[in-house]
Motif scaffolding. Structure first.
Motif, mmCIF file in Angstrom:
data_model
loop_
_atom_site.group_PDB
_atom_site.id
_atom_site.type_symbol
_atom_site.label_atom_id
_atom_site.label_comp_id
_atom_site.label_asym_id
_atom_site.label_seq_id
_atom_site.Cartn_x
_atom_site.Cartn_y
_atom_site.Cartn_z
ATOM 1 N N UNK A 1 -21.825 45.867 -26.542
ATOM 2 C CA UNK A 1 -21.796 45.883 -28.147
ATOM 3 C C UNK A 1 -20.383 45.851 -28.267
ATOM 4 N N UNK A 2 -19.972 45.041 -29.119
ATOM 5 C CA UNK A 2 -18.354 45.069 -29.367
ATOM 6 C C UNK A 2 -17.908 46.565 -30.342
ATOM 7 N N UNK A 3 -18.621 46.928 -31.207
ATOM 8 C CA UNK A 3 -18.133 48.019 -31.868
ATOM 9 C C UNK A 3 -17.868 49.299 -30.840
ATOM 10 N N UNK A 4 -18.694 49.404 -29.898
ATOM 11 C CA UNK A 4 -18.470 50.416 -29.029
ATOM 12 C C UNK A 4 -17.725 50.209 -27.512
ATOM 13 N N UNK A 5 -16.870 49.126 -27.701
ATOM 14 C CA UNK A 5 -15.854 48.624 -26.807
ATOM 15 C C UNK A 5 -16.402 47.887 -25.619
ATOM 16 N N UNK A 6 -17.687 47.695 -25.686
ATOM 17 C CA UNK A 6 -18.396 46.619 -24.635
ATOM 18 C C UNK A 6 -18.030 47.434 -23.324
ATOM 19 N N UNK A 7 -17.854 46.652 -22.304
ATOM 20 C CA UNK A 7 -17.644 47.494 -20.990
ATOM 21 C C UNK A 7 -16.556 48.424 -20.766
ATOM 22 N N UNK A 8 -15.725 48.146 -21.719
ATOM 23 C CA UNK A 8 -14.505 49.081 -21.719
ATOM 24 C C UNK A 8 -14.876 50.508 -22.085
ATOM 25 N N UNK A 9 -15.923 50.461 -23.007
ATOM 26 C CA UNK A 9 -16.210 51.912 -23.400
ATOM 27 C C UNK A 9 -15.160 52.162 -24.605
ATOM 28 N N UNK A 10 -14.862 53.608 -24.800
ATOM 29 C CA UNK A 10 -14.326 54.095 -25.805
ATOM 30 C C UNK A 10 -13.619 55.435 -25.262
ATOM 31 N N UNK A 11 -12.485 55.702 -25.744
ATOM 32 C CA UNK A 11 -11.920 57.055 -25.604
ATOM 33 C C UNK A 11 -11.158 57.703 -26.862
ATOM 34 N N UNK A 12 -10.658 58.792 -26.692
ATOM 35 C CA UNK A 12 -10.032 59.496 -27.837
ATOM 36 C C UNK A 12 -11.224 60.506 -28.493
ATOM 37 N N UNK A 13 -12.107 60.848 -27.563
ATOM 38 C CA UNK A 13 -13.171 61.752 -28.218
ATOM 39 C C UNK A 13 -12.464 63.191 -28.140
ATOM 40 N N UNK A 14 -12.802 63.946 -29.312
ATOM 41 C CA UNK A 14 -12.204 65.324 -29.300
ATOM 42 C C UNK A 14 -13.209 66.339 -28.909
#
Lengths: 245, 293, 341
Positions: free
Chosen positions: C130-143
């Motif tokens: 999934x591109x919106x969720x950053x694919x295999x890189x995932x996401x950061x910056x969650x508070x």
């Protein structure tokens, strides 16, 4: 009050139930017999809902349950015992009966109150045990009970549902003569208004307990009548006793 | 990338066929073990990886791809025999959960064994000289080695078919999948047949590993994606069924190949969904091995 | 109903232990404690399904990922406060579990294992691509939640680990109420004899669905908390080996016992942590390089636990205690071992 009309069931090209009808008025004691392979178990399963009939109807009181699942039929008042002991073997007698009482009192889904606080459930379980003469074994794990006692609990669980119809699948199978007597006494002592259908191999048991008997043969009803009529029937004698003996 | 472009289509079709051939080698062993012994071996992918790495070692030792293609699978079959004796006999009577979890633990053991012995960096086995070149297919150059894999898959399918139909072991296996109780009642040594089948399945997993090595690189972790694809093939085709495994491999090989180029975002989701749907509608697969009663 | 003599002492001991660790922990200690607490929640949620109802899932990580991704999406994309995001994440996990459960509970045994595995991998594949969720890189910056109103800062590891411990305690208490209720008793019966229960009028599939949803919801909560803890998410959260590992946690501790599952989570996480630390190996007089191969040791440990201690540490201890008790009071005809079997 419990009736089946024109039930048909085939497995592939094999017709195992052909146009079978039964009509059990309230409080009757009805026996179902037939040689091995006559389709007794299939018919039983069609009535309990384990199998669905290809055509025909099953009705409990005035409700058509032909398409209903076994649990729906049980909730509508159809209790059954199993031919092979089919209990919660690692639980105690009390825990087994509590389960049935929880379901009977429609509180099994309650996920927020402690089970111990359901006094009526606990009382029902204890009453059930007393009825079976198991009051001293309440805390015994079921698999430690003798075979005959497990057989009684098998019926006790079905009774704990306070059913309108009770279907017994070979209640005395595998029992010693003494155990068979105890079981006969238990069945004879069932509430008069309860409708009872018994499949049984032991002819003496059926002839003693049943008021009416249906004889199955090759999936058809061969004959229906009183024990005397069945006993006197030449056809039954030939089919039933002749073919086996 | 136009699916209607015949050259593109043909190349992708061959790629799909090549993946299907590998999946078939992998899945048939898992499938028969599942169907025959009711045993789900999650470490099957690990056998594939170990096969590839043993092949690497064999190539380095003997400087011959063909030696690797023969020796590595034999090594894996031997490993399978040890595994059977130590664990599988014991696990066969256990719940599916225990089987799944023990073989799950073995995945970790295999993973780190490979890292210890062969290192974590990706490696490759060169294709054998005969098939190192390319051939022209529909005016496009295509690696000859991939055609060899397709041929290998078909060859194994045929051999297994004749083995199943014509040999005594094959007859026992067919009967065992149909009705295990009956077969043991006949006094046939089912355990020995199971053992042979299990080792053959391991052999084929090792074979798939060596065969795949010149196309895909070798690295610890290569077993993971392959394992899940193989499980999908088994479930889709029908556990225990030779033609089921063949059909499943073909379906999944094609779906994965064409999916990846045509709908890269959804392809992998779709094959998992396919597995789920098949499980719901036909838990015994598209071509059930056993007569469902 | 529940034959569980160890329960109260172990509950107290665990609480005291957690408090003692919390009190004495350094920065890394608090990080580890938070991780243990989160996975205790995750393992307990799975135990309700596996240990009580006997539904062995190999796809529970899907809900960890749903909870984590939902939390990430709402805090990062929408800038929502973490507490609100967490609430919505839990609701979404419940929805996802209901949807998946509707299909999954139709199957049982090895087929249930397979379908949960397939559906879990479906989530993994989706997040991976999934591109919106950053694919295999995932996401950061969650508070993390804003605790300013209490005068606390959730970014302080001391505060955060305390929050996680409280969350684990809350989940434990909630699940304890459930397993001691009629519903919980019925779940044990489903595990034992589904067919008979149906004949007693129990709509078994609906109960299984309910359990699946409860487990998935709490799994989603664990996911949301883990996203807040690490501040980072990746598709790996949904990978099937995560589901396998949490199943092992449940078994190590003892199926059918919430405290067992929680202890199993603690044990597996601590083992993983220690085995991947060079110092541990050197302390044992072994080369530190072994720390690179901790998975080897864990794998062997998993195999041995499943083969030889499948009733878990908790089951073993209970069994011993029961045996001792039976010797002291000979007329009690009670069963050794665990409730659910």
């Amino acid at each position: 009050m419990f009736r089946a009309d024109n039930l048909h069931k085939a497995f592939g090209s094999l017709q195992v139930t052909r146009d079978v009808s039964l009509n059990l008025p309230r409080g009757c004691r009805h026996g179902l017999i037939g040689p091995n392979g006559a389709g007794k178990t299939t018919l039983f399963n069609l009535l309990t809902g384990e199998l669905k009939a290809d055509s025909g109807q099953v009705r409990i009181e005035d409700t058509d349950v032909s398409g209903a699942s076994p649990d729906t039929r049980a909730r509508l008042g159809l209790g059954r015992s199993f031919q092979k002991n089919n209990l919660f073997a690692a639980l105690t007698v009390r825990e087994n009966l509590v389960l049935a009482a929880l379901l009977q009192q429609r509180v099994a889904h309650n996920a927020w109150r402690n089970l111990r606080r359901f006094k009526r459930v606990q009382e029902a379980a204890e009453q059930g045990a007393t009825l079976l003469g198991l009051q001293d074994d309440l805390n015994t794990v079921v698999r430690h009970l003798s075979y005959g006692t497990q057989r009684q609990l098998e019926i006790g669980l079905a009774l704990a549902l306070r059913p309108k119809v009770l279907m017994l699948d070979e209640p005395t199978s595998g029992m010693s003569p003494e155990e068979t007597h105890a079981m006969q006494a238990l069945i004879a002592g069932l509430p008069a208004e309860l409708t009872v259908l018994i499949i049984e191999h032991d002819m003496d048991v059926v002839f003693e307990l049943a008021e009416r008997i249906t004889v199955l043969d090759y999936g058809r009803v061969l004959l229906e009548g009183t024990p005397e009529e069945i006993r006197g029937s030449e056809e039954v004698r030939r089919k039933y006793f002749g073919s086996e003996g | 990338m136009n699916i209607l472009d015949p050259t593109f289509f043909a190349i992708q079709f061959l790629n799909g066929l090549q993946l299907a051939a590998l999946l078939f080698l992998l899945s048939i062993g898992l499938s028969v073990v599942f169907g025959l012994m009711n045993f789900v071996n999650l470490a099957h992918g690990t056998l594939y990886m170990l096969g590839a790495y043993l092949g690497l070692t064999a190539v380095n030792l003997f400087d011959s791809y063909w030696a690797a293609l023969l020796l590595a699978p034999l090594g894996i079959a031997l490993l399978g025999a040890v595994f059977y004796a130590l664990l599988l006999k014991r696990l066969q009577k256990e719940s599916p959960m225990k089987q799944v979890l023990v073989t799950f633990g073995l995945i970790f053991v295999g993973f780190d064994t490979v890292r210890m012995v062969w290192g974590a960096l990706p490696q490759t086995i060169p294709a054998p000289d005969v098939f190192a070149g390319s051939v022209t297919v529909f005016g496009e150059i295509y690696p000859a080695y991939r055609l060899f894999i397709i041929g290998l898959g078909i060859l194994v399918l045929l051999l297994l078919y004749f083995g199943l139909e014509k040999t005594r072991l094959g007859a026992v296996v067919r009967a065992g999948v149909d009705d295990p109780v009956m077969v043991s009642a006949l006094g046939i040594n089912v355990d020995l047949a199971f053992f042979a089948v299990f080792c053959l399945g391991c052999f084929l997993a090792g074979l798939a590993g060596v065969a795949a090595a010149p196309v895909f690189s070798l690295f610890p972790g290569m077993e993971m994606s392959v394992l899940i694809l193989t499980l999908i093939v088994v479930v889709v085709g029908g556990p225990g069924s030779l033609w089921g495994a063949a059909l499943g491999s073909l379906l999944i090989g094609m779906a994965d190949t064409f999916g990846q180029v045509l709908f890269p975002e959804f392809a992998s989701v779709t094959i998992y969904a396919l597995m789920a749907v098949i499980l719901l509608l036909r838990p015994h697969g598209l071509i059930p091995a056993r007569v469902v009663r | 109903m529940i034959r569980d003599p160890l329960h109260t002492p172990l509950a107290l001991a665990l609480t005291l232990l957690a408090l003692a660790v919390w009190w004495n922990a350094d920065f890394f200690g608090h990080e580890l404690l938070a991780e243990v607490a989160i996975f205790a929640i995750f393992a307990m949620s799975l135990d309700l399904m596996v240990g009580y109802a006997g539904m062995v899932s190999l796809g529970h990580a899907a809900f960890l990922a749903v909870g984590a991704y939902a939390t990430a999406a709402m805090t990062v994309f929408l800038g929502w406060p973490a507490s609100l995001a967490m609430l919505v994440a839990v609701v979404l996990s419940a929805g996802a579990a209901a949807l998946v459960g509707l299909f999954a509970v139709r199957l049982s045994g090895v087929f249930f294992i397979m379908i949960t595995l397939a559906i879990g991998q479906m989530f993994y594949a989706y997040f991976f691509k999934s591109r919106p969720f950053g694919g295999d890189n995932g996401m950061s910056g969650i508070t993390r939640p804003d605790l300013g109103i209490l005068g606390l800062d959730a970014n302080d590891p001391v505060v955060f680990s305390a929050m996680m411990l409280l969350a684990a305690l809350g989940v434990y208490l909630l699940l304890r109420v459930i397993v001691r209720s009629p519903f919980g008793h019925t779940l044990i019966a489903i595990h034992q004899n589904e067919n008979r229960l149906r004949a007693l009028g129990c709509p078994v599939q609906r109960y299984k669905l309910a359990v699946y949803v409860i487990a998935g919801t709490l799994g989603g909560l664990a996911g949301s908390l883990t996203a807040q803890h690490t501040g980072f998410i990746s598709p790996d959260l949904a990978f099937w080996t995560v589901s396998g590992e949490v199943l092992i946690m449940v078994i190590v501790g003892g199926m059918g016992s919430l405290l067992g599952a929680a202890s199993g989570a603690a044990l597996v996480i601590l083992m993983r942590h220690e085995l991947s630390d060079e110092n541990t190996w050197q302390l044992l007089g072994l080369p530190g390089v072994m720390s690179h191969y901790w998975q080897f040791v864990m794998g062997i440990f998993f195999v041995l636990v499943v083969l030889f201690a499948a009733d878990g540490l908790y089951g073993r201890l209970t069994g011993l205690l029961m045996a001792a008790r039976a010797r002291l009071t000979p007329n009690r005809q009670r069963e050794d071992g665990n409730v659910s079997r």
